[in-house]
Structure formats: structure tokens, C-alpha cells
Design a protein around this motif. Structure first.
Motif, PDB file in Angstrom:
ATOM      1  N   ARG A   1      -3.730   9.044   1.657  1.00  6.14           N
ATOM      2  CA  ARG A   1      -4.101   7.623   1.814  1.00  6.14           C
ATOM      3  C   ARG A   1      -5.066   7.193   0.700  1.00  6.14           C
ATOM      4  NH1 ARG A   1      -7.164   5.648   7.168  1.00  6.14           N
ATOM      5  NH2 ARG A   1      -8.962   6.043   5.850  1.00  6.14           N
ATOM      6  N   ASP A   2      -6.012   8.079   0.381  1.00  5.90           N
ATOM      7  CA  ASP A   2      -6.974   7.771  -0.683  1.00  5.90           C
ATOM      8  C   ASP A   2      -6.283   7.607  -2.036  1.00  5.90           C
ATOM      9  OD1 ASP A   2      -9.075   7.926   1.126  1.00  5.90           O
ATOM     10  OD2 ASP A   2      -9.670   9.963   0.545  1.00  5.90           O
ATOM     11  N   ALA A   3      -5.123   8.264  -2.190  1.00  6.47           N
ATOM     12  CA  ALA A   3      -4.421   8.230  -3.474  1.00  6.47           C
ATOM     13  C   ALA A   3      -3.650   6.923  -3.708  1.00  6.47           C
ATOM     14  CB  ALA A   3      -3.472   9.425  -3.575  1.00  6.47           C
ATOM     15  N   LEU A   4      -3.501   6.108  -2.669  1.00  9.40           N
ATOM     16  CA  LEU A   4      -2.842   4.808  -2.866  1.00  9.40           C
ATOM     17  C   LEU A   4      -3.752   3.941  -3.733  1.00  9.40           C
ATOM     18  CD1 LEU A   4      -1.757   4.023   0.834  1.00  9.40           C
ATOM     19  CD2 LEU A   4      -0.245   4.732  -1.022  1.00  9.40           C
ATOM     20  N   SER A   5      -3.168   3.185  -4.654  1.00  9.56           N
ATOM     21  CA  SER A   5      -4.004   2.322  -5.483  1.00  9.56           C
ATOM     22  C   SER A   5      -4.487   1.138  -4.655  1.00  9.56           C
ATOM     23  CB  SER A   5      -3.210   1.817  -6.688  1.00  9.56           C
ATOM     24  OG  SER A   5      -2.219   0.899  -6.256  1.00  9.56           O
ATOM     25  N   LEU A   6      -5.531   0.504  -5.125  1.00 10.37           N
ATOM     26  CA  LEU A   6      -6.086  -0.666  -4.433  1.00 10.37           C
ATOM     27  C   LEU A   6      -5.010  -1.741  -4.275  1.00 10.37           C
ATOM     28  CD1 LEU A   6      -8.683  -1.887  -3.264  1.00 10.37           C
ATOM     29  CD2 LEU A   6      -9.193  -2.769  -5.537  1.00 10.37           C
ATOM     30  N   GLN A   7      -4.227  -1.884  -5.334  1.00 12.24           N
ATOM     31  CA  GLN A   7      -3.152  -2.878  -5.321  1.00 12.24           C
ATOM     32  C   GLN A   7      -2.076  -2.558  -4.266  1.00 12.24           C
ATOM     33  OE1 GLN A   7      -1.500  -3.219  -9.209  1.00 12.24           O
ATOM     34  NE2 GLN A   7      -0.764  -5.317  -8.894  1.00 12.24           N
ATOM     35  N   GLU A   8      -1.699  -1.282  -4.193  1.00 10.39           N
ATOM     36  CA  GLU A   8      -0.723  -0.854  -3.177  1.00 10.39           C
ATOM     37  C   GLU A   8      -1.275  -1.094  -1.775  1.00 10.39           C
ATOM     38  OE1 GLU A   8       1.719   3.089  -4.352  1.00 10.39           O
ATOM     39  OE2 GLU A   8      -0.419   3.204  -4.840  1.00 10.39           O
ATOM     40  N   ARG A   9      -2.530  -0.737  -1.601  1.00  8.01           N
ATOM     41  CA  ARG A   9      -3.156  -0.904  -0.280  1.00  8.01           C
ATOM     42  C   ARG A   9      -3.210  -2.373   0.126  1.00  8.01           C
ATOM     43  NH1 ARG A   9      -7.486   2.694  -1.564  1.00  8.01           N
ATOM     44  NH2 ARG A   9      -8.934   0.990  -1.274  1.00  8.01           N
ATOM     45  N   ARG A  10      -3.526  -3.232  -0.850  1.00  3.22           N
ATOM     46  CA  ARG A  10      -3.585  -4.671  -0.560  1.00  3.22           C
ATOM     47  C   ARG A  10      -2.233  -5.203  -0.129  1.00  3.22           C
ATOM     48  NH1 ARG A  10      -7.000  -6.657  -5.554  1.00  3.22           N
ATOM     49  NH2 ARG A  10      -9.072  -6.237  -4.742  1.00  3.22           N
ATOM     50  N   LYS A  11      -1.196  -4.817  -0.883  1.00  2.90           N
ATOM     51  CA  LYS A  11       0.146  -5.320  -0.620  1.00  2.90           C
ATOM     52  C   LYS A  11       0.660  -4.823   0.733  1.00  2.90           C
ATOM     53  CE  LYS A  11       4.481  -5.971  -3.120  1.00  2.90           C
ATOM     54  NZ  LYS A  11       5.441  -4.882  -2.843  1.00  2.90           N
ATOM     55  N   LYS A  12       0.504  -3.528   0.972  1.00  6.02           N
ATOM     56  CA  LYS A  12       0.960  -2.943   2.238  1.00  6.02           C
ATOM     57  C   LYS A  12       0.162  -3.525   3.414  1.00  6.02           C
ATOM     58  CE  LYS A  12       1.931   1.518  -0.024  1.00  6.02           C
ATOM     59  NZ  LYS A  12       3.380   1.621  -0.179  1.00  6.02           N
ATOM     60  N   SER A  13      -1.133  -3.698   3.226  1.00  7.44           N
ATOM     61  CA  SER A  13      -1.983  -4.251   4.300  1.00  7.44           C
ATOM     62  C   SER A  13      -1.522  -5.658   4.659  1.00  7.44           C
ATOM     63  CB  SER A  13      -3.451  -4.298   3.871  1.00  7.44           C
ATOM     64  OG  SER A  13      -3.942  -3.001   3.633  1.00  7.44           O
ATOM     65  N   GLN A  14      -1.195  -6.438   3.619  1.00  2.39           N
ATOM     66  CA  GLN A  14      -0.735  -7.808   3.859  1.00  2.39           C
ATOM     67  C   GLN A  14       0.557  -7.818   4.690  1.00  2.39           C
ATOM     68  OE1 GLN A  14      -2.566 -10.395   3.272  1.00  2.39           O
ATOM     69  NE2 GLN A  14      -0.985 -11.688   4.177  1.00  2.39           N
ATOM     70  N   THR A  15       1.474  -6.908   4.342  1.00  3.11           N
ATOM     71  CA  THR A  15       2.735  -6.797   5.092  1.00  3.11           C
ATOM     72  C   THR A  15       2.464  -6.420   6.545  1.00  3.11           C
ATOM     73  OG1 THR A  15       3.796  -6.065   3.061  1.00  3.11           O
ATOM     74  CG2 THR A  15       5.000  -5.635   5.090  1.00  3.11           C
ATOM     75  N   ILE A  16       1.571  -5.469   6.745  1.00  2.00           N
ATOM     76  CA  ILE A  16       1.225  -5.017   8.100  1.00  2.00           C
ATOM     77  C   ILE A  16       0.640  -6.181   8.913  1.00  2.00           C
ATOM     78  CG2 ILE A  16      -0.417  -3.529   9.380  1.00  2.00           C
ATOM     79  CD1 ILE A  16       0.104  -1.403   7.081  1.00  2.00           C
ATOM     80  N   ILE A  17      -0.242  -6.943   8.303  1.00  7.21           N
ATOM     81  CA  ILE A  17      -0.870  -8.076   9.012  1.00  7.21           C
ATOM     82  C   ILE A  17       0.179  -9.131   9.385  1.00  7.21           C
ATOM     83  CG2 ILE A  17      -2.469 -10.035   8.706  1.00  7.21           C
ATOM     84  CD1 ILE A  17      -4.280  -8.027   7.166  1.00  7.21           C
ATOM     85  N   GLN A  18       1.079  -9.416   8.463  1.00  3.18           N
ATOM     86  CA  GLN A  18       2.148 -10.389   8.766  1.00  3.18           C
ATOM     87  C   GLN A  18       2.973  -9.935   9.963  1.00  3.18           C
ATOM     88  OE1 GLN A  18       2.413 -13.349   7.788  1.00  3.18           O
ATOM     89  NE2 GLN A  18       0.852 -13.170   6.203  1.00  3.18           N
ATOM     90  N   THR A  19       3.271  -8.630  10.004  1.00  9.19           N
ATOM     91  CA  THR A  19       4.049  -8.085  11.130  1.00  9.19           C
ATOM     92  C   THR A  19       3.282  -8.249  12.435  1.00  9.19           C
ATOM     93  OG1 THR A  19       5.070  -6.487   9.655  1.00  9.19           O
ATOM     94  CG2 THR A  19       5.224  -6.009  12.004  1.00  9.19           C
TER      95      THR A  19
END
Ligand code: ADP
Ligand code: MG
Length: 198
Positions: free
Chosen positions: A15-33
């Protein structure tokens, strides 16, 4: 079987290895869901958490609940336990346990269960499997809080939803299940939503 501690360490490294950008994008998708689910939309009271380190970033979910004018509570570590306090703005948060943003207990109202209200609780975690086994950060804060909450709230009035990135989901059989561990009803990742059967 590897220990909980070993598995937690291995998955948190991923999880720590995900880039900040990846985390932001994935987090946004999760929140939309989450926002699109019936259980979220039908709840009155929200027990969310302030994200820490490389966790799914749920700040926008906190903001959405505030904008909707629904009751919002965030956790605060008090001694051995976790308690939830109501906030009406993110300015009511300050650095607390391990540097995590927490409500100020002296100004915020403590969460107590009201009759007939529907409660949505968002669970953080380190590792999950699709059936709902969960490894937290090793202190059992959510296991203990949920054990008490489940005694006070009828099952039909409580939704436990966990958030995780896909890299935190492991195959069934890898997580050692203990008697005190409490499962979410759903786990939302950037790819899928799992309805748990534990
Ligand atoms: P985590 O879920 O945070 O990864 P554990 O499940 O290993 O952590 O729990 C951490 C500690 O908290 C354990 O020693 C466990 O016995 C204790 N604990 C968890 N739930 C309860 C409970 N309901 N009552 C008493 N102790 C508990
Ligand atoms: Mg546990």
C-alpha cells in the motif's frame, strides 16, 4: 500460515508503494462508489475516520456528509478505547493519537446510540479477504468498539463498510480468524464492492 503481523507488514508495504497520484485516483473512485450505495444514502448517522498515512483518502467523503447536513462523528483514542465525537466542520479536528486528526473532546459531543437511527460506520484496515476477515493495525480498537455497538444497535440499523485498495485484498485462507475479530458487511475497493459473508 504466516502470522497476522507478517501479513500486515507485507500488505502495508504494498500500500505504501502506491504513488500519491494512484492513491488519489483510487480513493476518488472508492468514494464515488460509496456515495452511490443505498446503504449510504439511507443512513442518518455516519461514523467515519480521518485517513492516516497511505490509507484510502476519505476526506472528500467526510466533506460530502457534512454538506449533506447529516450527523458526522470521528474517532478519538481515549486510554485503551476509541470513542466517537461529533464534528460540524473539519476545523474541529486537531492532531491526536499517532498524529491522526481527531475531534477535540472538550468541544465536541460524544456519540451515543439513539433509538431507531440508522448508523453507517466506515472501517479502515490493513488487510482483508473477500469474505470479510479483517486485520487492523494491531490494537483491536474497531473490534472492541464494534462489539459494544452491535449490542446496542439492531442489525438492520447498522451498516459496516470497509475501504481498501485492491492490493490489500488477499486470498481466502490467508487471514487467521480470531473469535474477537469483527467483519464488515461490505468492502469497497477501486475495482469492486464485496458483500461479506462472515
Ligand atoms: P487488529 O484487529 O487491530 O489487527 P487484533 O484483532 O489482533 O488487532 O486485536 C488486538 C488486541 O485487542 C488483541 O489482544 C485482542 O485480544 C484485543 N481485543 C480485540 N477485540 C477485543 C474484545 N472484543 N474484547 C477484548 N479484547 C479484544
Ligand atoms: Mg482484529
Amino acid at each position: 500460515m504466516e502470522t497476522k503481523k507478517e501479513l500486515r507488514k507485507q500488505i502495508l508495504q504494498k500500500r505504501d508503494a502506491l504513488s500519491l497520484q494512484e492513491r488519489r485516483k483510487k480513493s476518488q473512485t472508492i468514494i464515488q462508489t460509496i456515495l452511490s450505495t443505498q446503504v449510504f444514502q439511507n443512513s442518518d448517522t455516519f461514523l467515519l475516520f480521518a485517513s492516516y498515512k497511505s490509507e484510502v483518502d476519505v476526506k472528500k467523503l467526510i466533506e460530502s456528509v457534512l454538506q449533506m447536513g447529516k450527523a458526522l462523528y470521528l474517532p478519538k483514542v481515549v486510554g485503551e478505547d476509541m470513542e466517537f465525537y461529533k464534528i460540524s466542520s473539519v476545523v474541529e479536528l486537531s492532531d491526536g493519537y499517532c498524529g491522526i486528526k481527531e475531534p477535540k473532546a472538550n468541544v465536541c459531543q460524544k456519540f451515543i446510540v439513539k433509538k431507531e437511527e440508522t448508523i453507517f460506520i466506515l472501517l479502515p484496515g490493513a488487510v482483508f479477504d473477500k469474505q470479510g476477515r479483517r486485520i487492523g493495525y494491531g490494537k483491536g480498537f474497531y473490534d472492541r468498539f464494534l462489539q459494544k455497538l452491535e449490542k446496542e444497535v439492531p442489525k438492520s440499523n447498522l451498516c459496516k463498510m470497509a475501504v481498501a485498495f485492491s492490493c490489500q485484498i488477499v486470498d481466502n485462507g490467508r487471514i487467521k480468524w480470531e473469535e474477537h475479530d469483527i467483519s464488515p458487511d461490505y468492502i469497497v475497493t477501486e475495482e469492486e464492492i464485496f458483500h461479506c459473508t462472515m
